[in-house]
Design a protein around this motif. Sequence first.
Motif, PDB file in Angstrom:
ATOM      1  N   PRO A  87       4.505  -1.659   8.673  1.00 16.91           N
ATOM      2  CA  PRO A  87       5.486  -2.635   9.168  1.00 16.91           C
ATOM      3  C   PRO A  87       6.123  -2.155  10.476  1.00 16.91           C
ATOM      4  CG  PRO A  87       5.899  -2.089   6.865  1.00 16.91           C
ATOM      5  CD  PRO A  87       4.879  -1.122   7.371  1.00 16.91           C
ATOM      6  N   ASP A  88       6.509  -3.102  11.321  1.00 15.06           N
ATOM      7  CA  ASP A  88       7.169  -2.771  12.584  1.00 15.06           C
ATOM      8  C   ASP A  88       8.430  -1.952  12.329  1.00 15.06           C
ATOM      9  OD1 ASP A  88       5.299  -4.155  14.064  1.00 15.06           O
ATOM     10  OD2 ASP A  88       6.466  -6.016  14.076  1.00 15.06           O
ATOM     11  N   GLY A  89       8.592  -0.897  13.129  1.00 15.85           N
ATOM     12  CA  GLY A  89       9.808  -0.101  13.083  1.00 15.85           C
ATOM     13  C   GLY A  89       9.831   1.006  12.056  1.00 15.85           C
ATOM     14  N   LEU A  90       8.841   1.062  11.149  1.00 12.71           N
ATOM     15  CA  LEU A  90       8.831   2.125  10.145  1.00 12.71           C
ATOM     16  C   LEU A  90       8.458   3.433  10.813  1.00 12.71           C
ATOM     17  CD1 LEU A  90       9.187   2.835   7.156  1.00 12.71           C
ATOM     18  CD2 LEU A  90       6.733   2.401   6.870  1.00 12.71           C
ATOM     19  N   ARG A  91       9.172   4.479  10.489  1.00  8.93           N
ATOM     20  CA  ARG A  91       8.984   5.803  11.089  1.00  8.93           C
ATOM     21  C   ARG A  91       7.634   6.399  10.688  1.00  8.93           C
ATOM     22  NH1 ARG A  91      10.200  10.971   9.342  1.00  8.93           N
ATOM     23  NH2 ARG A  91      11.088  10.182   7.415  1.00  8.93           N
ATOM     24  N   PHE A  92       6.986   7.040  11.642  1.00 10.54           N
ATOM     25  CA  PHE A  92       5.723   7.753  11.396  1.00 10.54           C
ATOM     26  C   PHE A  92       6.082   9.155  10.917  1.00 10.54           C
ATOM     27  CE2 PHE A  92       2.223  10.446  12.975  1.00 10.54           C
ATOM     28  CZ  PHE A  92       1.181   9.871  12.274  1.00 10.54           C
ATOM     29  N   CYS A  93       5.476   9.592   9.806  1.00 12.42           N
ATOM     30  CA  CYS A  93       5.837  10.913   9.259  1.00 12.42           C
ATOM     31  C   CYS A  93       4.680  11.904   9.274  1.00 12.42           C
ATOM     32  CB  CYS A  93       6.416  10.779   7.854  1.00 12.42           C
ATOM     33  SG  CYS A  93       5.388   9.962   6.640  1.00 12.42           S
ATOM     34  N   GLY A  94       3.619  11.618   9.953  1.00  9.00           N
ATOM     35  CA  GLY A  94       2.594  12.643  10.061  1.00  9.00           C
ATOM     36  C   GLY A  94       1.201  12.198   9.739  1.00  9.00           C
ATOM     37  N   GLY A 141     -12.443  -3.523  -0.942  1.00  8.20           N
ATOM     38  CA  GLY A 141     -13.105  -4.822  -0.923  1.00  8.20           C
ATOM     39  C   GLY A 141     -12.184  -5.951  -0.496  1.00  8.20           C
ATOM     40  N   LYS A 142     -10.887  -5.745  -0.647  1.00 11.52           N
ATOM     41  CA  LYS A 142      -9.892  -6.739  -0.243  1.00 11.52           C
ATOM     42  C   LYS A 142      -9.051  -6.223   0.927  1.00 11.52           C
ATOM     43  CE  LYS A 142      -6.475  -7.978  -3.077  1.00 11.52           C
ATOM     44  NZ  LYS A 142      -5.707  -8.562  -4.174  1.00 11.52           N
ATOM     45  N   HIS A 143      -8.700  -4.966   0.871  1.00  6.54           N
ATOM     46  CA  HIS A 143      -7.904  -4.320   1.915  1.00  6.54           C
ATOM     47  C   HIS A 143      -8.675  -3.107   2.424  1.00  6.54           C
ATOM     48  CE1 HIS A 143      -4.424  -6.679   0.648  1.00  6.54           C
ATOM     49  NE2 HIS A 143      -4.650  -6.292  -0.586  1.00  6.54           N
ATOM     50  N   HIS A 144      -8.515  -2.812   3.700  1.00  7.07           N
ATOM     51  CA  HIS A 144      -9.121  -1.612   4.271  1.00  7.07           C
ATOM     52  C   HIS A 144      -8.159  -1.056   5.319  1.00  7.07           C
ATOM     53  CE1 HIS A 144     -10.650  -5.264   6.190  1.00  7.07           C
ATOM     54  NE2 HIS A 144     -10.511  -4.621   7.326  1.00  7.07           N
ATOM     55  N   THR A 145      -7.699   0.164   5.078  1.00  7.82           N
ATOM     56  CA  THR A 145      -6.721   0.784   5.965  1.00  7.82           C
ATOM     57  C   THR A 145      -6.682   2.288   5.738  1.00  7.82           C
ATOM     58  OG1 THR A 145      -4.418   0.719   6.717  1.00  7.82           O
ATOM     59  CG2 THR A 145      -4.778   0.443   4.357  1.00  7.82           C
ATOM     60  N   ASP A 146      -6.145   3.000   6.727  1.00 11.53           N
ATOM     61  CA  ASP A 146      -5.891   4.429   6.583  1.00 11.53           C
ATOM     62  C   ASP A 146      -4.395   4.721   6.530  1.00 11.53           C
ATOM     63  OD1 ASP A 146      -5.161   3.925   9.216  1.00 11.53           O
ATOM     64  OD2 ASP A 146      -6.120   5.716  10.014  1.00 11.53           O
ATOM     65  N   VAL A 147      -3.574   3.679   6.337  1.00  9.28           N
ATOM     66  CA  VAL A 147      -2.121   3.831   6.255  1.00  9.28           C
ATOM     67  C   VAL A 147      -1.732   4.221   4.830  1.00  9.28           C
ATOM     68  CG1 VAL A 147       0.101   2.625   6.400  1.00  9.28           C
ATOM     69  CG2 VAL A 147      -1.652   2.237   8.135  1.00  9.28           C
ATOM     70  N   TRP A 148      -0.929   5.268   4.736  1.00  5.83           N
ATOM     71  CA  TRP A 148      -0.389   5.728   3.459  1.00  5.83           C
ATOM     72  C   TRP A 148       1.128   5.780   3.599  1.00  5.83           C
ATOM     73  CZ3 TRP A 148      -3.274   7.799  -0.830  1.00  5.83           C
ATOM     74  CH2 TRP A 148      -4.654   7.686  -0.667  1.00  5.83           C
ATOM     75  N   TYR A 151       5.432   6.375   7.112  1.00  2.00           N
ATOM     76  CA  TYR A 151       4.005   6.209   6.856  1.00  2.00           C
ATOM     77  C   TYR A 151       3.223   7.312   7.552  1.00  2.00           C
ATOM     78  CZ  TYR A 151       3.020   4.468  11.562  1.00  2.00           C
ATOM     79  OH  TYR A 151       2.867   4.356  12.918  1.00  2.00           O
ATOM     80  N   ALA A 152       2.014   7.552   7.062  1.00  2.54           N
ATOM     81  CA  ALA A 152       1.118   8.547   7.650  1.00  2.54           C
ATOM     82  C   ALA A 152      -0.267   7.927   7.758  1.00  2.54           C
ATOM     83  CB  ALA A 152       1.071   9.795   6.770  1.00  2.54           C
ATOM     84  N   ASP A 198       1.752  -2.231  -6.486  1.00  4.44           N
ATOM     85  CA  ASP A 198       0.976  -2.859  -7.557  1.00  4.44           C
ATOM     86  C   ASP A 198       0.829  -1.964  -8.782  1.00  4.44           C
ATOM     87  OD1 ASP A 198       0.642  -4.993  -5.835  1.00  4.44           O
ATOM     88  OD2 ASP A 198      -1.325  -4.310  -5.146  1.00  4.44           O
ATOM     89  N   ALA A 199       0.585  -2.593  -9.929  1.00  4.94           N
ATOM     90  CA  ALA A 199       0.274  -1.861 -11.159  1.00  4.94           C
ATOM     91  C   ALA A 199      -1.036  -1.111 -10.968  1.00  4.94           C
ATOM     92  CB  ALA A 199       0.160  -2.836 -12.323  1.00  4.94           C
ATOM     93  N   ASN A 200      -1.191  -0.022 -11.671  1.00  7.73           N
ATOM     94  CA  ASN A 200      -2.398   0.823 -11.656  1.00  7.73           C
ATOM     95  C   ASN A 200      -2.669   1.454 -10.295  1.00  7.73           C
ATOM     96  OD1 ASN A 200      -2.969   0.214 -14.417  1.00  7.73           O
ATOM     97  ND2 ASN A 200      -3.694  -1.782 -13.702  1.00  7.73           N
ATOM     98  N   SER A 201      -1.625   1.658  -9.498  1.00  6.92           N
ATOM     99  CA  SER A 201      -1.769   2.313  -8.200  1.00  6.92           C
ATOM    100  C   SER A 201      -1.662   3.825  -8.383  1.00  6.92           C
ATOM    101  CB  SER A 201      -0.667   1.860  -7.239  1.00  6.92           C
ATOM    102  OG  SER A 201      -0.795   0.491  -6.951  1.00  6.92           O
ATOM    103  N   GLN A 202      -2.576   4.527  -7.745  1.00 11.18           N
ATOM    104  CA  GLN A 202      -2.532   5.987  -7.809  1.00 11.18           C
ATOM    105  C   GLN A 202      -1.495   6.501  -6.828  1.00 11.18           C
ATOM    106  OE1 GLN A 202      -6.371   7.784  -7.450  1.00 11.18           O
ATOM    107  NE2 GLN A 202      -7.263   6.462  -9.019  1.00 11.18           N
ATOM    108  N   LEU A 203      -0.660   7.406  -7.302  1.00 13.13           N
ATOM    109  CA  LEU A 203       0.370   8.047  -6.489  1.00 13.13           C
ATOM    110  C   LEU A 203      -0.077   9.477  -6.247  1.00 13.13           C
ATOM    111  CD1 LEU A 203       3.439   6.731  -8.511  1.00 13.13           C
ATOM    112  CD2 LEU A 203       2.330   5.688  -6.515  1.00 13.13           C
ATOM    113  N   ARG A 204      -0.041   9.902  -5.009  1.00 15.54           N
ATOM    114  CA  ARG A 204      -0.559  11.223  -4.652  1.00 15.54           C
ATOM    115  C   ARG A 204       0.497  12.049  -3.926  1.00 15.54           C
ATOM    116  NH1 ARG A 204      -6.004  11.622  -5.482  1.00 15.54           N
ATOM    117  NH2 ARG A 204      -7.065   9.655  -5.883  1.00 15.54           N
ATOM    118  N   TRP A 205       0.251  13.367  -3.864  1.00 16.93           N
ATOM    119  CA  TRP A 205       1.169  14.289  -3.205  1.00 16.93           C
ATOM    120  C   TRP A 205       0.920  14.376  -1.701  1.00 16.93           C
ATOM    121  CZ3 TRP A 205       5.242  14.718  -5.765  1.00 16.93           C
ATOM    122  CH2 TRP A 205       5.244  14.823  -7.153  1.00 16.93           C
ATOM    123  N   GLY A 206      -0.078  13.686  -1.211  1.00 14.92           N
ATOM    124  CA  GLY A 206      -0.366  13.656   0.218  1.00 14.92           C
ATOM    125  C   GLY A 206      -1.130  12.394   0.563  1.00 14.92           C
ATOM    126  N   PRO A 207      -1.408  12.153   1.848  1.00 14.78           N
ATOM    127  CA  PRO A 207      -2.031  10.899   2.283  1.00 14.78           C
ATOM    128  C   PRO A 207      -3.566  10.912   2.290  1.00 14.78           C
ATOM    129  CG  PRO A 207      -1.317  12.108   4.197  1.00 14.78           C
ATOM    130  CD  PRO A 207      -0.908  12.920   2.991  1.00 14.78           C
TER     131      PRO A 207
END
Length: 140
Positions: free
Chosen positions: A133-140, A97-104, A88-89, A58-67
């Motif tokens: 998503p199913d099958g996506l590799r876990f990276c830490g 308020g719309k989404h709640h997750t710890d997935v990065w 994903y990590a 999405d637009a206005n999404s913050q991109l970070r160097w870690g999760p």
Amino acid sequence: MKSPDDERAFMRVERPCRSGGAVVVAAVIAGITALAPAAMAQPRDTPRAVAVIETTIDANSQLRWGPHLSDAKAGVTRSRAYFVIECYARGSWYDDGKHHTDVWYNGAVTDGDHIYPNIYSWGGNVNTRKDPPDGLRFCG
């Protein structure tokens, strides 16, 4: 379940001879399932790992160097951008308020003429069917 015989395909190859005629060569190609050892077979309900997922962020999404929300910002998307997700990590839990997750998600974002390689973005900003998503590799 299909047998290895169901996976076989026939290929017809024609090539010119020096005399101007054609030689027809029929070759039988065994399917990958016939060549894979039984030890490598996965149960039907186990998702296969995918190399990458190509999606948008999405637009206005913050991109970070870690999760984590405490990790330094790499940038902010100006518009909906292209995101190639490598893995994903589990990081900071966030609820907008719309989404709640710890997935990065980790990967590369292309926003206009700017590329952000090896960045993380919170799962609520990334357009996937589910987190993760199913099958996506876990990276830490």
